[in-house]
Design a protein around this motif. Structure first.
Motif, mmCIF file in Angstrom:
data_model
loop_
_atom_site.group_PDB
_atom_site.id
_atom_site.type_symbol
_atom_site.label_atom_id
_atom_site.label_comp_id
_atom_site.label_asym_id
_atom_site.label_seq_id
_atom_site.Cartn_x
_atom_site.Cartn_y
_atom_site.Cartn_z
ATOM 1 N N ASP A 59 38.860 50.293 44.281
ATOM 2 C CA ASP A 59 40.431 50.034 44.237
ATOM 3 C C ASP A 59 40.747 48.700 45.122
ATOM 4 N N ASP A 60 40.045 48.744 46.264
ATOM 5 C CA ASP A 60 40.522 47.722 47.078
ATOM 6 C C ASP A 60 40.100 46.404 46.752
ATOM 7 N N VAL A 62 39.702 45.322 43.449
ATOM 8 C CA VAL A 62 40.641 45.137 42.220
ATOM 9 C C VAL A 62 42.053 44.658 42.867
ATOM 10 N N GLN A 63 42.474 45.199 43.971
ATOM 11 C CA GLN A 63 43.720 44.864 44.454
ATOM 12 C C GLN A 63 43.585 43.556 45.050
ATOM 13 N N ASN A 64 42.536 43.381 45.764
ATOM 14 C CA ASN A 64 42.219 42.033 46.370
ATOM 15 C C ASN A 64 42.362 40.894 45.413
ATOM 16 N N THR A 65 41.725 41.139 44.351
ATOM 17 C CA THR A 65 41.328 40.038 43.145
ATOM 18 C C THR A 65 42.876 39.798 42.606
ATOM 19 N N TRP A 66 43.520 40.797 42.409
ATOM 20 C CA TRP A 66 44.947 40.570 41.838
ATOM 21 C C TRP A 66 45.937 39.898 42.839
ATOM 22 N N ARG A 67 45.896 40.152 44.215
ATOM 23 C CA ARG A 67 46.719 39.571 45.062
ATOM 24 C C ARG A 67 46.335 38.195 45.322
ATOM 25 N N ASN A 68 44.987 37.888 45.445
ATOM 26 C CA ASN A 68 44.490 36.451 45.544
ATOM 27 C C ASN A 68 44.186 35.622 44.493
ATOM 28 N N HIS A 97 40.373 42.522 32.312
ATOM 29 C CA HIS A 97 41.383 42.646 33.292
ATOM 30 C C HIS A 97 41.590 41.428 34.270
#
Length: 109
Positions: A59-60, A62-68, A97
């Motif tokens: 989860d971390d 995936v969030q990192n990929t989206w954020r950066n 995704h």
């Protein structure tokens, strides 16, 4: 001459459940880093999934990929997705995704 385009970003992912021994973790992290460099990526982080907290690291990541804006995930092999479900399906899901690729350091993967 300097590069006019920045290097693409990548993150790494390792499932500790896929390891035969805890001592493999250091080697796999190094392999991911070396693979990223050889392929021309800037490796932002390598996320390690602990069996007691699955899927927290995923989860971390995936969030990192989206954020950066990361479009590439590097892992040792497809087996490292097995803790999350069918690894082939998980790879396809991630690529869809992300709009990018999941790459494996193990060419046999």
């Amino acid at each position: 001459m300097t590069d006019t385009f920045p290097k693409p970003l990548a993150v790494g992912y390792i499932s500790a459940q896929a390891l035969a021994a805890a001592s493999e973790l250091t080697t796999l992290k190094r392999d991911i880093t070396e693979f990223a460099i050889a392929c021309g990526f800037i490796l932002l982080a390598t996320f390690v999934e602990d069996s007691e907290t699955t899927p927290a690291a995923f989860d971390d990541m995936v969030q990192n990929t989206w954020r950066n804006g990361v479009r590439t995930i590097i892992m040792p092999s497809v087996i490292h997705l097995a803790c999350l479900g069918n690894p082939v399906v998980m790879k396809a899901h991630l690529e869809h995704h992300l709009g990018g690729k999941v790459l494996f350091t193990n060419s046999a993967a």
